[in-house]
Design a protein around this motif. Sequence first.
Motif, mmCIF file in Angstrom:
data_model
loop_
_atom_site.group_PDB
_atom_site.id
_atom_site.type_symbol
_atom_site.label_atom_id
_atom_site.label_comp_id
_atom_site.label_asym_id
_atom_site.label_seq_id
_atom_site.Cartn_x
_atom_site.Cartn_y
_atom_site.Cartn_z
ATOM 1 N N UNK A 193 0.833 -1.208 0.000
ATOM 2 C CA UNK A 193 0.000 0.000 0.000
ATOM 3 C C UNK A 193 0.867 1.257 0.000
ATOM 4 N N UNK A 194 1.932 1.251 0.810
ATOM 5 C CA UNK A 194 2.823 2.410 0.884
ATOM 6 C C UNK A 194 3.464 2.683 -0.481
ATOM 7 N N UNK A 195 3.941 1.624 -1.139
ATOM 8 C CA UNK A 195 4.575 1.808 -2.456
ATOM 9 C C UNK A 195 3.585 2.349 -3.491
ATOM 10 N N UNK A 196 2.349 1.851 -3.476
ATOM 11 C CA UNK A 196 1.366 2.340 -4.438
ATOM 12 C C UNK A 196 0.942 3.777 -4.124
ATOM 13 N N UNK A 197 0.920 4.143 -2.846
ATOM 14 C CA UNK A 197 0.589 5.528 -2.485
ATOM 15 C C UNK A 197 1.675 6.495 -2.962
ATOM 16 N N UNK A 198 2.931 6.100 -2.792
ATOM 17 C CA UNK A 198 4.034 6.951 -3.261
ATOM 18 C C UNK A 198 4.009 7.022 -4.794
ATOM 19 N N UNK A 199 3.699 5.887 -5.433
ATOM 20 C CA UNK A 199 3.581 5.881 -6.897
ATOM 21 C C UNK A 199 2.469 6.821 -7.346
ATOM 22 N N UNK A 200 1.357 6.836 -6.610
ATOM 23 C CA UNK A 200 0.250 7.741 -6.951
ATOM 24 C C UNK A 200 0.695 9.204 -6.816
ATOM 25 N N UNK A 201 1.501 9.499 -5.806
ATOM 26 C CA UNK A 201 2.044 10.849 -5.623
ATOM 27 C C UNK A 201 2.801 11.292 -6.879
ATOM 28 N N UNK A 202 3.673 10.425 -7.384
ATOM 29 C CA UNK A 202 4.473 10.770 -8.555
ATOM 30 C C UNK A 202 3.619 10.838 -9.828
ATOM 31 N N UNK A 203 2.623 9.951 -9.939
ATOM 32 C CA UNK A 203 1.746 9.984 -11.110
ATOM 33 C C UNK A 203 0.941 11.283 -11.131
ATOM 34 N N UNK A 204 0.438 11.696 -9.965
ATOM 35 C CA UNK A 204 -0.297 12.966 -9.879
ATOM 36 C C UNK A 204 0.552 14.119 -10.410
ATOM 37 N N UNK A 205 1.804 14.142 -9.991
ATOM 38 C CA UNK A 205 2.708 15.215 -10.388
ATOM 39 C C UNK A 205 2.941 15.201 -11.897
ATOM 40 N N UNK A 206 3.231 14.029 -12.436
ATOM 41 C CA UNK A 206 3.545 13.913 -13.858
ATOM 42 C C UNK A 206 2.330 14.209 -14.731
ATOM 43 N N UNK A 207 1.171 13.675 -14.346
ATOM 44 C CA UNK A 207 -0.034 13.856 -15.146
ATOM 45 C C UNK A 207 -0.463 15.327 -15.171
ATOM 46 N N UNK A 208 -0.352 15.997 -14.039
ATOM 47 C CA UNK A 208 -0.719 17.416 -13.986
ATOM 48 C C UNK A 208 0.238 18.263 -14.813
ATOM 49 N N UNK A 209 1.525 17.915 -14.773
ATOM 50 C CA UNK A 209 2.497 18.624 -15.598
ATOM 51 C C UNK A 209 2.177 18.435 -17.083
ATOM 52 N N UNK A 210 1.778 17.219 -17.454
ATOM 53 C CA UNK A 210 1.423 16.936 -18.845
ATOM 54 C C UNK A 210 0.216 17.747 -19.298
ATOM 55 N N UNK A 211 -0.819 17.826 -18.433
ATOM 56 C CA UNK A 211 -2.038 18.551 -18.794
ATOM 57 C C UNK A 211 -1.727 20.015 -19.078
ATOM 58 N N UNK A 212 -0.965 20.645 -18.165
ATOM 59 C CA UNK A 212 -0.619 22.053 -18.376
ATOM 60 C C UNK A 212 0.307 22.216 -19.574
ATOM 61 N N UNK A 213 1.223 21.301 -19.724
ATOM 62 C CA UNK A 213 2.224 21.355 -20.792
ATOM 63 C C UNK A 213 1.561 21.358 -22.168
ATOM 64 N N UNK A 214 0.672 20.406 -22.392
ATOM 65 C CA UNK A 214 0.041 20.296 -23.706
ATOM 66 C C UNK A 214 -0.861 21.499 -23.965
ATOM 67 N N UNK A 215 -1.523 22.018 -22.931
ATOM 68 C CA UNK A 215 -2.327 23.230 -23.083
ATOM 69 C C UNK A 215 -1.466 24.387 -23.569
ATOM 70 N N UNK A 216 -0.217 24.452 -23.129
ATOM 71 C CA UNK A 216 0.690 25.527 -23.521
ATOM 72 C C UNK A 216 1.298 25.315 -24.908
#
Length: 533
Positions: free
Chosen positions: A406-429
Motif C-alpha cells: 500500500x505504501x509503495x502504491x501511495x508513493x507511486x500515486x504521488x508521482x503519477x499525480x505530479x507527472x499527469x498534472x504537468x502533462x495537462x498544463x504542458x500540452x495546453x501551452x
Amino acid sequence: MGRYQIFLILALGPFAIFSVFVYFVQIFITLTPKDHWCRVPELQSLDLELRRNLTVPIVIKGDERCWTYKANWSHVLETMMPPDPNTTLERCQYGWEFQFKDIPYPTVVTDRGWVCEYAGNVPTAQTIFFVGSLLGTLFFGWLADRFGRVPALVGSNLIACIGGVATVFTNGFWDFAFCRFLVGLSLDSGFMIMYIMVLEYVGIRHRTWVANGSLAIYFGVSSMLMPWVAIAIGDWQKFALLTSLPMLITLGVPFVIPESTRWLASKDKGDKAVKIFKRIAKVNGNKVPGHVMNNFLQSLRQPKTSDESIAALFNSRELLKTMIAAIVAYMSATMVFDGLVRLSEHLGLDFFLIFTLSSATEIPALLTLAFVLDRWGRRVLACGPIVLAGILNVAAAFLAKGVLQVVLTLVARFFVNMSLSALVQWVTEILPTPVRATGSSILHVSGFFGGMFSPFVVYAGLYWTPFPLLLFGILAFIACAMSLLLPETMGLPLPQTITEGERLIQEKSLFRRNPDPTTAVYNEESTNEKIVL
C-alpha cells in the motif's frame, strides 16, 4: 493578476469539485462488500451470522460466495444443523446476502446482485462511462471551438446533472449504464473548458501556480472528503443525488463568467473581446490605453495567411508528431492513474482509508509542482516522476498484500499525480489558440480510451495478482519516453496561431532542428520582449 483573475480562480472551484463527483461517484456506488453468500428464503427468520454459517459450503467449488448446498432447507431450519458437506452444490438461486462491514452502506451491487456471474457488470458499466467520456470530449471540444467556451461549459455540466439524477431511478443494468454514459459525456469538458479559460486570463508568471495550486486544493480536498461523505449519507441513491443536483448552478455561468477573449479574437469578434477587456480592467482598477485596443482590433482585420482550423493540426507535420507523442504519453499516464485509484479496493486494507490517503497525495504533489515547474521545466517534471512511479509499481507487483504494498502504491500515486498534472498544463501551452480546446479534447479522449481498459486490467488481477501493477509500471516508462519528444514551454507565451505553434516545436524540442536565429520567436530575448494581448 488582479481582482478579476482571483474571482475566476475561485469560480474554478465548483467545476473542479463537479469533476471529482463525475469521476469518482461511480466507484462509490458500485462497491462490492467482500462478505456475501447465497440467500435462502427459508432461513430469513434467523440471525444473519447463523444464516451464513448454515448456507456457505465447507467444501469449496470455486468461490464459496457463489455456491450453496442443494438441500432441504426446511429440514435444516428444523434441526438447525448445516447440510452434510458432501451435499451437491448449486449456484445461488435467490440472490445474495451481504455483510456491510468493509462497505458500510448499500450500493448498486448489493441492491441488484452484481456479484459472481454478474460481477462483470461493474467494469462493463465503468467502460461505458468512459465511452461517454470519449464521445463527450470530442463533441463538447468541437462545440467549444465552434460556438464558444461558455455554451460548452454549461451544456456539459447540465448533461452530467441529468445523467446523475436519472441514475437513481434505474432498475437494471442497461438503463444504469446509459445514465452513466450521459454522466461520462461531461467528464473532461465540464472542467477543462473552465480550466483553459482561467489559464488564458492569467499572466505567464502566474500560470503554473494557478494551474496546480488550485487543483491541489479543489481536487485534493474534495477527493479526500468523498469517502466519508458517502459513509455519512449511507445510501448510494442519496449520494448520487447529492453529487448531481449542485451542477444546476452552471445555469448562471453566462451571467458571471466571460467568454474566452482568445476564442473571440480567433473568430473575428474583436468588439466583444474589447468589451470584456474593458470590464476586466475596470474591476482590476486599470485602464487599457486606447492605442493598444486599436492596434488589437487592427491586427484582427489582417487577412489570415494560414489555415487556423482543426484540420491544420493534422496537416502540420510538426504539430501532428507532437500531438501523437502527447497522446501516447497521456493515455499511458492516465491508465496508471485510473488503475491505481481502482486498485485501492483490492489491496487488502480498508478501502476508504486507502482512497483518502491516495487522494491526499494530490495536495503535496500539485503544490510541489506549482513551486518547481517554472524552475525545473515541464519535461523534467513530466518524465522524472512517472519513471519513479513505474519503478515503484513494478516493485509492488511482487509483494504480498499488506502495508508495504500500500505504501509503495501511495508513493507511486504521488508521482503519477505530479507527472499527469504537468502533462495537462504542458500540452495546453503547446497547442495554438484556434485548436486549443479541440486539441485538448483529443488528448483527453486518448486518456479516456485508455481508461476504458483499466477496470478490466484491475479485474484481471483476480486471476494473476501481479498483473495490474506490472502493466502500470510498463505504461509509466512508455509515458516518460513519449514526453521526451515534446517541446519545453517554461516561461513562454501561449502560441496564438498554427505558425507560432510550429515554431515553438522547432525551437524548443529536445531533438530540435537548428532554426534560423533571425526568425526565432521563442528564444529567451524575444520572449522577454514579446507582448501578448
